[in-house]
Scaffold this motif. Structure first.
Motif, PDB file in Angstrom:
ATOM      1  N   VAL A 141       0.814  -1.221   0.000  1.00 49.66           N
ATOM      2  CA  VAL A 141       0.000   0.000   0.000  1.00 49.66           C
ATOM      3  C   VAL A 141       0.844   1.266   0.000  1.00 49.66           C
ATOM      4  O   VAL A 141       0.308   2.360  -0.223  1.00 49.66           O
ATOM      5  N   PHE A 142       2.150   1.153   0.205  1.00 53.12           N
ATOM      6  CA  PHE A 142       2.981   2.361   0.228  1.00 53.12           C
ATOM      7  C   PHE A 142       4.383   2.027  -0.262  1.00 53.12           C
ATOM      8  O   PHE A 142       4.956   0.997   0.105  1.00 53.12           O
ATOM      9  N   GLN A 143       4.935   2.931  -1.112  1.00 47.62           N
ATOM     10  CA  GLN A 143       6.312   2.822  -1.574  1.00 47.62           C
ATOM     11  C   GLN A 143       6.976   4.189  -1.452  1.00 47.62           C
ATOM     12  O   GLN A 143       6.356   5.220  -1.737  1.00 47.62           O
ATOM     13  N   ALA A 144       8.202   4.159  -1.023  1.00 43.34           N
ATOM     14  CA  ALA A 144       8.952   5.403  -0.902  1.00 43.34           C
ATOM     15  C   ALA A 144       9.360   5.888  -2.295  1.00 43.34           C
ATOM     16  O   ALA A 144       9.162   5.222  -3.308  1.00 43.34           O
ATOM     17  N   GLU A 145       9.952   7.078  -2.318  1.00 45.07           N
ATOM     18  CA  GLU A 145      10.388   7.657  -3.588  1.00 45.07           C
ATOM     19  C   GLU A 145      11.430   6.758  -4.256  1.00 45.07           C
ATOM     20  O   GLU A 145      12.309   6.215  -3.590  1.00 45.07           O
ATOM     21  N   GLU A 146      11.335   6.608  -5.582  1.00 42.08           N
ATOM     22  CA  GLU A 146      12.245   5.795  -6.397  1.00 42.08           C
ATOM     23  C   GLU A 146      12.165   4.299  -6.072  1.00 42.08           C
ATOM     24  O   GLU A 146      13.091   3.555  -6.350  1.00 42.08           O
ATOM     25  N   GLU A 147      11.065   3.864  -5.459  1.00 42.08           N
ATOM     26  CA  GLU A 147      10.871   2.443  -5.171  1.00 42.08           C
ATOM     27  C   GLU A 147       9.612   1.956  -5.878  1.00 42.08           C
ATOM     28  O   GLU A 147       8.816   2.743  -6.393  1.00 42.08           O
ATOM     29  N   ARG A 148       9.446   0.635  -5.900  1.00 45.93           N
ATOM     30  CA  ARG A 148       8.286   0.018  -6.552  1.00 45.93           C
ATOM     31  C   ARG A 148       7.585  -0.927  -5.597  1.00 45.93           C
ATOM     32  O   ARG A 148       8.150  -1.349  -4.590  1.00 45.93           O
ATOM     33  N   ASN A 149       6.357  -1.257  -5.977  1.00 47.93           N
ATOM     34  CA  ASN A 149       5.632  -2.311  -5.299  1.00 47.93           C
ATOM     35  C   ASN A 149       6.226  -3.656  -5.749  1.00 47.93           C
ATOM     36  O   ASN A 149       7.222  -3.702  -6.457  1.00 47.93           O
ATOM     37  N   TYR A 150       5.610  -4.754  -5.360  1.00 53.65           N
ATOM     38  CA  TYR A 150       6.103  -6.070  -5.758  1.00 53.65           C
ATOM     39  C   TYR A 150       6.015  -6.227  -7.281  1.00 53.65           C
ATOM     40  O   TYR A 150       5.114  -5.703  -7.936  1.00 53.65           O
ATOM     41  N   HIS A 151       6.955  -6.980  -7.833  1.00 50.51           N
ATOM     42  CA  HIS A 151       7.092  -7.093  -9.288  1.00 50.51           C
ATOM     43  C   HIS A 151       5.824  -7.578  -9.962  1.00 50.51           C
ATOM     44  O   HIS A 151       5.525  -7.192 -11.096  1.00 50.51           O
ATOM     45  N   ILE A 152       5.070  -8.433  -9.286  1.00 45.84           N
ATOM     46  CA  ILE A 152       3.930  -9.082  -9.931  1.00 45.84           C
ATOM     47  C   ILE A 152       2.896  -8.069 -10.393  1.00 45.84           C
ATOM     48  O   ILE A 152       2.254  -8.243 -11.445  1.00 45.84           O
ATOM     49  N   PHE A 153       2.749  -6.944  -9.665  1.00 52.17           N
ATOM     50  CA  PHE A 153       1.763  -5.936 -10.064  1.00 52.17           C
ATOM     51  C   PHE A 153       2.167  -5.284 -11.388  1.00 52.17           C
ATOM     52  O   PHE A 153       1.327  -5.072 -12.266  1.00 52.17           O
ATOM     53  N   TYR A 154       3.427  -4.984 -11.538  1.00 53.56           N
ATOM     54  CA  TYR A 154       3.898  -4.343 -12.780  1.00 53.56           C
ATOM     55  C   TYR A 154       3.920  -5.340 -13.936  1.00 53.56           C
ATOM     56  O   TYR A 154       3.715  -4.952 -15.090  1.00 53.56           O
ATOM     57  N   GLN A 155       4.155  -6.597 -13.637  1.00 50.35           N
ATOM     58  CA  GLN A 155       4.079  -7.612 -14.680  1.00 50.35           C
ATOM     59  C   GLN A 155       2.657  -7.744 -15.207  1.00 50.35           C
ATOM     60  O   GLN A 155       2.439  -7.904 -16.420  1.00 50.35           O
ATOM     61  N   LEU A 156       1.683  -7.669 -14.302  1.00 50.74           N
ATOM     62  CA  LEU A 156       0.290  -7.724 -14.728  1.00 50.74           C
ATOM     63  C   LEU A 156      -0.070  -6.525 -15.601  1.00 50.74           C
ATOM     64  O   LEU A 156      -0.726  -6.669 -16.637  1.00 50.74           O
ATOM     65  N   CYS A 157       0.338  -5.332 -15.172  1.00 48.24           N
ATOM     66  CA  CYS A 157       0.026  -4.130 -15.952  1.00 48.24           C
ATOM     67  C   CYS A 157       0.687  -4.182 -17.329  1.00 48.24           C
ATOM     68  O   CYS A 157       0.111  -3.740 -18.327  1.00 48.24           O
ATOM     69  N   ALA A 158       1.914  -4.716 -17.401  1.00 49.23           N
ATOM     70  CA  ALA A 158       2.608  -4.802 -18.689  1.00 49.23           C
ATOM     71  C   ALA A 158       1.961  -5.809 -19.615  1.00 49.23           C
ATOM     72  O   ALA A 158       2.110  -5.722 -20.844  1.00 49.23           O
ATOM     73  N   SER A 159       1.244  -6.794 -19.048  1.00 46.55           N
ATOM     74  CA  SER A 159       0.599  -7.833 -19.858  1.00 46.55           C
ATOM     75  C   SER A 159      -0.897  -7.620 -19.976  1.00 46.55           C
ATOM     76  O   SER A 159      -1.628  -8.536 -20.333  1.00 46.55           O
ATOM     77  N   ALA A 160      -1.361  -6.410 -19.690  1.00 45.08           N
ATOM     78  CA  ALA A 160      -2.803  -6.162 -19.658  1.00 45.08           C
ATOM     79  C   ALA A 160      -3.456  -6.333 -21.014  1.00 45.08           C
ATOM     80  O   ALA A 160      -4.664  -6.604 -21.106  1.00 45.08           O
ATOM     81  N   LYS A 161      -2.698  -6.200 -22.097  1.00 46.36           N
ATOM     82  CA  LYS A 161      -3.289  -6.277 -23.438  1.00 46.36           C
ATOM     83  C   LYS A 161      -3.470  -7.703 -23.924  1.00 46.36           C
ATOM     84  O   LYS A 161      -4.026  -7.917 -25.013  1.00 46.36           O
ATOM     85  N   LEU A 162      -3.010  -8.665 -23.148  1.00 41.85           N
ATOM     86  CA  LEU A 162      -3.202 -10.051 -23.552  1.00 41.85           C
ATOM     87  C   LEU A 162      -4.694 -10.398 -23.538  1.00 41.85           C
ATOM     88  O   LEU A 162      -5.438  -9.905 -22.679  1.00 41.85           O
ATOM     89  N   PRO A 163      -5.143 -11.243 -24.431  1.00 47.33           N
ATOM     90  CA  PRO A 163      -6.593 -11.550 -24.497  1.00 47.33           C
ATOM     91  C   PRO A 163      -7.131 -12.117 -23.194  1.00 47.33           C
ATOM     92  O   PRO A 163      -8.242 -11.771 -22.781  1.00 47.33           O
ATOM     93  N   GLU A 164      -6.338 -13.003 -22.566  1.00 44.58           N
ATOM     94  CA  GLU A 164      -6.852 -13.632 -21.355  1.00 44.58           C
ATOM     95  C   GLU A 164      -6.918 -12.664 -20.162  1.00 44.58           C
ATOM     96  O   GLU A 164      -7.541 -12.974 -19.135  1.00 44.58           O
ATOM     97  N   PHE A 165      -6.266 -11.493 -20.287  1.00 43.77           N
ATOM     98  CA  PHE A 165      -6.258 -10.525 -19.191  1.00 43.77           C
ATOM     99  C   PHE A 165      -7.236  -9.384 -19.413  1.00 43.77           C
ATOM    100  O   PHE A 165      -7.249  -8.418 -18.639  1.00 43.77           O
ATOM    101  N   LYS A 166      -8.038  -9.465 -20.479  1.00 40.84           N
ATOM    102  CA  LYS A 166      -8.985  -8.382 -20.740  1.00 40.84           C
ATOM    103  C   LYS A 166      -9.983  -8.227 -19.598  1.00 40.84           C
ATOM    104  O   LYS A 166     -10.376  -7.112 -19.229  1.00 40.84           O
TER     105      LYS A 166
END
Length: 1853
Positions: A250-275
């Protein structure tokens, strides 16, 4: 030892420095006790006065000798203190690029922030099986040590990896697990090791995130237990997790990220199964955009998502569950976007139809209204009533975030649980190795509950670490039986008690959490009241009442109390959880099932980095009624329980420690920050290890190593035979304080600093010896120089004095000569002067007298001339007037002619300007030249005429002159007459003058004519020269063009030749690559085949007693056979017992699936192998085709015709022989047999006559077919000669050639597949041709009728011929056939004379008929052989009957009895080189000749390759009988039996070598006697008679070649297994040249001693083993070329393993070791020369090792040295050269280290070199093997079968 002895002038020390932590300095004068100041000289060049502490008076730390700097083990340093450790790590990390260093039992790993090529498969193989101290430090060495101790001590192991975030903990743990997976393999086909490694991507995606310190920081700790079975193969794994940082959701400091899985999901959002997840960019979600850094440089989140999904699939997480996980994660992202609006200060609402909440509810399958209500309200329960209370916006936001964290924690738990289930094994676990990846000690500006838990865990781990180190030290002292005292070390038990004891910090925190109104402030006051001023480790900050300080083992840490209670409680609203539990989405309630059960100590977690449940393979069962109580446990209590459980696990195992160090905070590669490094060294316990080691006896030497190193400090009288006593005596003299060392059983123990003191004494002794040697050498050199100069001076003096004497003598001789010369010269001068004066006087007189006479004569003559002049002047005046007149007339004529010429010239110019005129002039140039030549000739003629006239005039003139002279003389005689005739004389003189004038005029005319002729000639010559020059230029241009054409042709030829050579080389390389790939595939196939056999045996063992009922045979049973087993009608008896009944699918479904999977894999490999074989054949065919010529086609056609002709003649001769034998047999039966036997009604007579009749008919038919074949061959030759290949290539010949090609290439299998497809096309064609065939059938019926009539006529002729004699019979048959064929040909020629197409089709039908006849001939050949065999049987029966008749007949009648048939004894005498055996004896043959044969007896007593010869002779007999089933069965049994022998005794070199030799010999025999011309060149005529006649075994040759390749590869593996233990010891460690290399001080992890013990291998051991291998191969008769290939492979293994160990061992990279290696290599080369194997290519395989040894010995200072190294080390890669230079370590102080700048220079020079980045050589590489054809000169008929083989059932034929 006194300080004054150590702190002397030039001694180097370490002093504190605020920037570099420690700085090096050098003493400028000796230290004396009582001095308060030390005069130091810094490395920067400054001088410094260092004041000692007046209280402690501690002297600065001494610096270790340079020879000890850069050691692999920090405990090897003589002075053990912080600056020495820091400097050693810095030198190894910065200068040598080495990231691993031992510190006792700890491996220090420094993160290089750069990818290094030190983790490949080759590195793993290099460390596998090695002792930990024998190789350079590496994470693989620690993993190997753990694996080895697990197997040796039967004890579980643990590898504890700790360090700061970004130090490389996760990577180190990952490489350790990868090592276990690679080395151990799995116990089943489930590939458990791949699943263990596949868990890493999953855990990294859900547990790792980007921080300011690390792009892939693990935000949780984990302990993975890797389980092993009794054979120490991986069977499963289990994971426990700790301290998940939930607050990051729920919180990340400056220049940090959340867990990788969230960004992997966002990067793959255009896949048909993720619509359906309705995701978008990461910046659209509150939970992923707070850090402002959604992208990591160099990382593709979409690809990482694919890797994560692939890993989930591999671990058995289905697609539906994966989508469920992604739905929950997407729901968390949408829940974070839910916003609240305040209604008042105590309540809030969510906007109606809020899209984020609606998406969340849809994904989670919950009711929108209900979730919306409970996000803004909470339920309060009292003893009597329940209240629903609204909450403020801030409270709602916190509740939303708490729910998100709780869902993520549950999902994390669920994933870990399923990963464990996938890694769980049903097989019982025998032992395990645990890998702990957990945070190191942490301290920040603001430290909260998370840092408190982490540091608490590190306190527990540090305590366990200290106890383990102390225990190891104690065990070492007890093992060596030396007295020891209790070592004082830091015990952090008080700090642990402060945290976890009763009324400790955690206890008070839990108590405060139970209070209704407990706050952080009240908890802080309780801490102050309880521990302040009572515990020395607890302090209170001066300026704060909400913080406390704890003195940890590493540092003091101040903790802020704010948030401790909230994080310890970790509350989530129960109503929100109930809403989620009521979800329609089935997976979501699964996450909260454990809430209803007893929760393990880690289920409830804090909002920060919190602890997860301990997951195990077996679920935890709780007791009833315990749930409510367990729910009340706080995070601190749960964490304490799990930590105790972890410590119990670690205490029950043998720990191994890896401490990861972060070199800088900026992620710069190979940048070392001393301050940060010291902080981490203090925190991770490395310095504590050093302190414990320094408190005891850190330096340890074996007696042999001590003696070898410090032999120079001993006198000859001190050296005793007992090394131990010698060392004791020497040490008592060198070190007077006996407390500084102790003598153990096998080692000497030294306190800190003593080894440095001994090294100083050794260096001083060596320096003194060097000075003495230098003094003596320099004196000797100077004396030698003086004697040489004195001798030179004497020689110079002698030559100078001689030269001076010769010069003086020359001076005297010259002086005397000068005096003589002066005397004669003066006389000459005086004489000459007199002669000149006299001559001058005479001359003057003569000139004076002449002058006077001339004057008188001139006066007379002048008067006479005057008269003449007057006469001539008058005449001249008249002539002048005449000439003027004539000149004027001529001038007028010239002007007129000039005018006319100008006009003509203008016309000529106008004509000259025209091109046509120029062409005409140019064309007529040659004619003009000829005309000019003619004119020149005419003028020459005129000139000759004029010259003749002039000659006549001169003659006339001369005659007249003579007359005048005679008259003048006559006049002079008479003066009177002269006076009278004076006038006449004058007139005559005038006439003479006139004639002279005419003569002069004639001469001038002649001269002008000559000038004109010369001018014309010059012009003509000039014109000719110009034309010649033009012609020459044209010729030069022509020659230049010809030369250019020749050069271009030559260049093109050279270019084509070069291209051809390059292409040939490339083809050869491609061929070798293809051969290597094919052999690797073959090796893989054999491995799978062996694995398949093992599985089959296991299945056989697992099958219980079969139940009664229907039994079926598996349809895939053919896969149980060898890949070389072909279809046969006869079932092999050997394979019958192996065909066990398959178990039912209900009993072992897994085994059946594995069985089918393996069978499918085998089929795929077979196809791949066939494709590779086809490619290999294609490459070889291309090479051969490039060398072949186009003229081979007619030669091939001629060869086929010759072959057919020879076969026809052979058949005729066979027919004749058979006919003769039949006649003889008929005569014998009819004339000489007994009456009762030969009677017409006798049974034997009837049988014989029937057989004879059938044979006669067969022979007659055979003869007719032979004659027909002969006529067809003649017609075929006539048809082939005049026509081209295209016209004569009929379908039948093409078919024959294709079949032959397929046999040659071994493509029958592929052709069969192609034929299937072709048959489909042929079916359609057959339908269209059916009608035409029906019409032809009618015509053929008529032909059949005529043929029947012809057959009857032929039978009548045959009956007539049988009554004739044999010779007349053959002639009549031939005559009849010729007549018939002539009539038939004439008939068809007349029939098809008008239609050539029909005639051509007739010819084609003849060719087809010829092919049919050839097939019939082969069948008849088989029939003839069978008949011969039957004849032998009948002859034998007749013999038996004759014997029985002789018993009943009187002796007198015996004389008249018939003699035995002639053919039986003749056959026994004429042995054909074949062996006959019965079909039922085949298994016995294979058993005695292969399975139970002992190679040693055969190799020593019998001829080499005897089993191969016997097997081939048996194959020959089966071929002779034309028994294809027998051939196939024998070859299949042979191949399978050889495989069984090699599988059973595959580790025995003699067995493998024996069968490799025999397999190759068998293969050569099949080639030599195949009947192919290429293999028959070296055969004798007798051997050519033994060739196979019926079967083409080319396919089996390929099978045997593959088998030979497999045996060769197995032989190489056996060689490698035998040689590998010897190589490192013999080539590197053993001192072949004694005394060259020295032993350096080593640390706690002792290396293998280089001193040869009884069990140590030496170079002689390797040479003896090589001799043994060579002698065994020679005894077995292995081909010489194959022996060369084996030797080359052996030497490659020796060179590769030696070089690999050299590159991984810092102690081996020295000048002296280079000399040892070069000497060892020279010994190997000498062995090659002795065995005449220098041309085998084995020496070239040692070239990298030779160059590495040379690199160790060459100078390494200047640029010229760098250039020489680059040109010398051509066989080494850049990485290997740099590695050797980095590892180069001086053994003595006189050697110099390689500077960093020199290494950079080498790298710059080699940057353009394109070579492999791989560091190590591939020691497992096997060169592709070839089997060159090696025919045998041994005659098969001479081979005798010894009785020892037990083959009496075989008979010679």
């Amino acid at each position: 030892m006194a300080a004054s002895e150590l702190y002397t002038k030039f001694a180097r020390v370490w002093i504190p420095d605020p920037e570099e932590v420690w700085k090096s300095a050098e003493l400028l004068k000796d230290y004396k006790p009582g001095d308060k100041v030390l005069l130091l000289h810094l490395e920067e060049g400054k001088d410094l006065e260092y004041r000692l502490d007046p209280k402690t008076k501690e002297l600065p730390h001494l610096r270790n000798p340079d020879i000890l700097v850069g050691e692999n083990d920090l405990t090897a340093l003589s002075y053990l203190h912080e600056p020495a450790v820091l400097h050693n790590l810095r030198v190894r990390f910065i200068d040598s690029k080495l990231i691993y260093t031992y510190c006792g039992i700890v491996l220090v790993a420094i993160n290089p922030y750069e990818q290094l090529p030190i983790y490949g498969e080759d590195i793993i193989n290099a460390y596998s099986g090695q002792n930990m101290g024998d190789m350079d430090p590496h994470i693989f060495a620690v993993a190997e040590e753990a694996y080895k101790q697990m197997a040796r001590d039967e004890r579980n192991q643990s590898i504890i990896v700790s360090g700061e975030s970004g130090a490389g903990k996760t990577v180190s743990a990952k490489y350790a697990m990868r090592y276990f997976a690679t080395v151990s393999g799995s116990a089943s086909e489930a590939n458990v090791e791949e699943k263990v490694l596949a868990s890493n991507p999953i855990m990294e995606s859900i547990g790792n995130a980007k921080t300011t310190r690390n792009d892939n920081s693990s935000r949780f700790g984990k302990y993975i237990e890797i389980g092993f079975d009794k054979r120490y193969r991986i069977i499963g794994a289990n994971m426990r997790t700790y301290l998940l940082e939930k607050s990051r959701v729920v919180f990340q400091a400056e220049e940090e990220r959340n867990y990788h899985i969230f960004y992997q999901l966002c990067a793959s959002a255009k896949l048909p199964e993720f619509k359906m997840l309705r995701l978008g960019n990461a910046n659209h979600f509150h939970y992923t955009k707070q850090g402002g850094s959604p992208v990591i440089e160099g990382v593709d989140d979409a690809k990482e998502m694919a890797h994560t999904r692939q890993a989930c699939t591999l671990l058995g997480i289905s697609e539906s569950y994966q989508m469920g996980i992604f739905r929950i994660l997407a729901g968390i992202l949408h829940l974070g976007n839910v916003g609240f609006t305040s209604r008042d200060s105590d309540s809030c609402t969510i906007p109606p139809k809020h899209e984020p909440l609606s998406i969340f509810c849809d994904l989670m399958g919950v009711d929108y209204e209900e979730m919306c209500h409970w996000l803004c309200h909470r339920k309060l329960a009292t003893a009597t009533e329940t209240y629903i209370k609204p909450i403020s916006k801030l409270q709602a936001t916190n509740a939303r975030d708490a729910l998100s964290k709780h869902i993520y924690a549950k999902l994390f738990n669920w994933i870990v649980d399923h990963v464990n289930q996938a890694l769980h094994s049903a097989v019982k676990q025998h032992s395990f190795i645990g890998v702990l990846d957990i945070y190191g000690f942490e301290t920040f500006e603001i430290n909260s509950f998370e840092q408190f838990c982490i540091n608490y865990a590190n306190e527990k781990l540090q305590q366990q670490f200290n106890m383990h180190v102390f225990k190891l030290e104690q065990e070492e002292y007890m093992k060596e039986q030396i007295p020891w005292t209790l070592i004082d070390f830091y015990d952090n038990q008080p700090c642990i008690n402060l945290i976890e004891s009763k009324l400790g910090i955690l206890d008070l925190l839990d108590e405060e959490c139970k209070m209704p109104k407990g706050t952080d402030d009240t908890w802080a006051q309780k801490l102050y009241n309880t521990h302040l001023n009572k515990c020395a480790l607890f302090e209170k900050p001066r300026l704060s009442n909400k913080a406390f300080i704890i003195q940890h083992f590493a540092d003091k840490v101040e903790y802020q109390c704010e948030g401790f209670l909230e994080k310890n409680k970790d509350t989530v609203f129960e109503e929100q959880i109930k809403v989620l539990k009521s979800s329609k989405f089935k997976m979501l309630p699964e996450l909260f099932q454990d809430d209803e059960k007893a929760i393990s100590p880690t289920s409830a977690t804090s909002s920060g980095r919190t602890h997860l449940t301990r997951l195990s393979a077996k679920p935890t069962k709780g007791r009833p009624g315990q749930t409510a109580k367990e729910h009340k446990k706080t995070v601190g209590h749960q964490f304490r329980n799990s930590l105790h459980l972890l410590m119990e696990t670690l205490n029950a195992t043998t720990p191994h420690y890896v401490r990861c160090i972060k070199p800088n905070d900026f992620k710069f590669p190979f940048t070392f920050d001393e301050k940060r490094a010291v902080q981490q060294l203090r925190a991770c316990g490395v310095l504590e290890t050093i302190r414990i080691s320094a408190a005891g006896f850190p330096s340890r030497w074996t007696y042999q190593e001590f003696f070898s190193r410090y032999r120079v400090l001993m006198k000859q009288k001190d050296v005793l035979s007992d090394r131990k006593q010698t060392c004791k005596n020497v040490l008592e003299k060198l070190i007077l304080d006996k407390d500084k060392y102790q003598f153990g059983k096998t080692k000497i123990f030294f306190r800190a600093g003593q080894v440095a003191y001994l090294e100083k004494l050794r260096a001083d002794k060596l320096r003194a010896a060097c000075i003495r040697i230098q003094k003596t050498i320099r004196g000797w050199l100077q004396r030698k120089k003086y004697l040489r100069m004195r001798k030179a001076a004497i020689t110079v003096q002698r030559y100078v004095r001689g030269y001076q004497a010769r010069c003086y003598t020359k001076f005297l001789r010259r002086t005397k000569a000068a005096t003589v010369i002066q005397k004669y010269w003066r006389m000459y001068v005086v004489c000459r002067r007199y002669r000149i004066t006299r001559a001058a006087t005479v001359v003057l007189q003569s000139y004076l007298r002449g002058y006077l006479a001339r004057n008188r004569y001139r006066r007379i003559l002048r008067e006479h001339k005057a008269v003449i002049i007057q006469k001539w002047v008058r005449g001249w005046l008249a002539r002048t007037c005449y000439k003027k007149t004539m000149h004027a007339i001529i001038y007028l004529q010239c002007c007129f002619r000039r005018m006319m010429a100008k006009r003509e010239l203008k016309k000529l110019k106008i004509e000259a300007r025209s091109v046509e005129r120029y062409k005409k002039l140019h064309i007529g140039m040659e004619n003009k030249i000829m005309q000019l030549q003619r004119k020149v000739d005419e003028q020459n003629k005129d000139y000759k005429c004029l010259m003749e006239k002039l000659t006549n005039l001169e003659g006339v003139y001369n005659s007249e002159t003579e007359k005048l002279r005679s008259d003048l003389e006559r006049l002079q005689l008479s003066e009177e007459e002269a006076k009278i005739a004076t006038g006449r004389v004058l007139s005559l003189q005038e006439e003479i003058a006139k004639l002279r004038k005419d003569l002069e005029q004639t001469r001038s005319e002649k001269k002008s004519i000559e000038e004109r002729a010369d001018k014309y000639k010059q012009e003509t010559e000039q014109l000719v020269s110009v034309l010649k020059e033009e012609n020459t230029l044209l010729k030069q241009e022509k020659e230049a063009l010809n030369h250019l054409i020749v050069e271009q042709a030559k260049e093109m030829t050279e270019t084509m030749e070069k291209k051809l050579v390059e292409e040939t080389k490339q083809l050869e390389l491609d061929l070798n690559d293809e051969r290597l790939r094919y052999q690797n595939l073959l090796n893989e196939f054999s491995r799978l085949e062996e694995r398949y056999d093992d599985l089959k045996e296991e299945m056989t063992l697992m099958v219980n007693v079969p139940k009664p009922g229907h039994k079926r045979t598996d349809s895939t049973h053919s896969s149980n056979e060898s890949e070389y087993t072909f279809s046969s009608e006869i079932v092999e008896t050997e394979d019958i017992p192996l065909r066990t009944e398959e178990p039912s699918e209900k009993k072992v479904p897994l085994d059946m699936s594995l069985f089918l999977k393996l069978q499918k894999r085998v089929t795929e490999l077979e196809q791949e192998k066939q494709v590779m074989q086809d490619e290999l054949d294609r490459k070889e065919e291309q090479v051969l085709r490039s060398k072949a010529k186009e003229e081979e086609r007619p030669q091939i056609r001629g060869a086929e015709l010759e072959y057919e002709s020879l076969k026809r003649q052979e058949l005729e001769s066979e027919n004749k022989k058979l006919k003769n034998e039949l006649n003889e047999l008929r005569k014998a039966l009819s004339e000489k047999s007994a009456p009762e036997v030969t009677a017409p009604g006798a049974p034997a007579y009837r049988v014989l006559m029937e057989q004879l009749t059938s044979v006669s008919e067969e022979l007659d038919v055979r003869k007719e077919e032979v004659l027909i074949l002969r006529s067809q061959l003649v017609s075929q030759k006539e048809a082939i000669q005049p026509k081209d290949d295209k016209n004569t290539m009929t379908d039948s010949t093409i078919l024959l050639e294709d079949v032959q090609k397929m046999k040659d290439k071994g493509e029958i299998a592929q052709a069969y597949i192609g034929l299937k497809e072709t048959n489909r096309l042929l079916e359609s064609q057959l339908q269209s041709q059916k009608r035409s065939h029906e019409n032809e059938a009618e015509a053929l019926r008529g032909e059949i009728q005529s043929l029947k009539e012809e057959n009857n006529r032929q039978q009548q002729l045959l009956a007539q011929n049988l009554q004739l004699p044999p010779e007349a019979r053959i002639e009549a048959s031939l005559q009849h056939e010729i007549t018939r064929l002539t009539n038939e040909n004439l008939y068809f020629e007349e029939l098809y004379a008008d239609d050539p197409k029909k005639y051509q089709s007739y010819r084609i039908s003849l060719y087809k008929r010829m092919i049919d006849l050839m097939e019939q001939l082969e069948k008849q050949d088989k029939t003839v052989r069978k008949l011969k065999k039957q004849l032998k049987v009948f002859a034998k029966k007749i013999g038996e009957l004759e014997v029985s008749q002789t018993e009943s007949i009187s002796p007198g009648q015996i004389i008249d009895e018939p003699i035995r048939p002639v053919n039986i004894p003749r056959k026994e005498k004429d042995f054909q080189g074949m062996l006959e055996y019965k079909k039922e004896d085949e298994q016995k043959l294979v058993k005695n000749l292969i399975l139970e044969l002992k190679p040693r007896g055969v190799a020593v007593n019998l001829i080499p390759g005897l089993p191969a010869y016997i097997l081939f002779m048996c194959v020959r007999h089966a071929d002779y009988l034309n028994d294809d089933q027998k051939v196939r069965s024998l070859l299949t049994s042979t191949i399978n039996s050889i495989k069984k022998v090699l599988k059973k005794r595959g580790d025995d070199f003699e067995t493998v070598s024996f069968w490799l030799s025999n397999t190759c010999r068998f293969l050569h025999c099949l080639k030599q006697y195949s009947g192919e011309e290429g293999f028959m060149k070296h055969n004798t005529s007798r051997q050519n008679e033994h060739c196979l006649t019926n079967f083409d075994l080319a396919e089996y040759r390929q099978v045997l070649s593959d088998l030979a390749i497999q045996i060769y590869q197995q032989l190489v593996r056996v060689l490698e297994n035998i040689l590998q233990p010897m190589i490192v010891s013999g080539m590197l460690e053993h001192e072949t040249i004694q005394g060259v290399s020295g032993v350096k001080p080593t640390g706690l992890r002792k290396r293998t001693s280089s001193i040869a013990d009884e069990g140590t291998y030496t170079l002689d051991s390797i040479l003896r083993q090589l001799n043994s291998f060579h002698s065994v191969m020679c005894q077995h008769g292995m081909d010489p070329e194959l022996i060369k290939q084996v030797v080359k492979q052996m030497f490659y293994i020796v060179g590769a393993i030696t070089l690999n160990n050299l590159l991984l061992r810092k102690d081996m990279c020295s000048w002296s070791k280079g000399m040892q290696i070069r000497y060892n290599v020279s010994q190997l080369e000498e062995w090659l020369r002795d065995k005449n194997l220098m041309n085998s290519g084995a020496k070239e395989t040692l070239e990298p090792l030779i160059q590495a040894a040379q690199l160790l010995q060459v100078k390494k200072k200047t640029d010229d040295d760098a250039e020489a190294i680059c040109s010398m080390c051509s066989a080494l890669t850049t990485a290997q050269i740099v590695k050797v230079l980095n590892l180069y370590t001086p053994v003595n102080e006189f050697e110099e280290r390689v500077s960093v700048s020199f290494i950079r220079t080498i790298q710059m020079r080699l940057r353009d070199r394109k070579d492999s980045p791989q560091l190590l050589m591939d020691a497992k590489h096997i060169f592709p093997v070839t089997f060159p054809f090696n025919p045998s000169s041994l005659a098969l008929e001479t081979i005798q079968i010894p009785a020892s083989l037990g083959l009496g059932f075989i008979s010679r034929v």
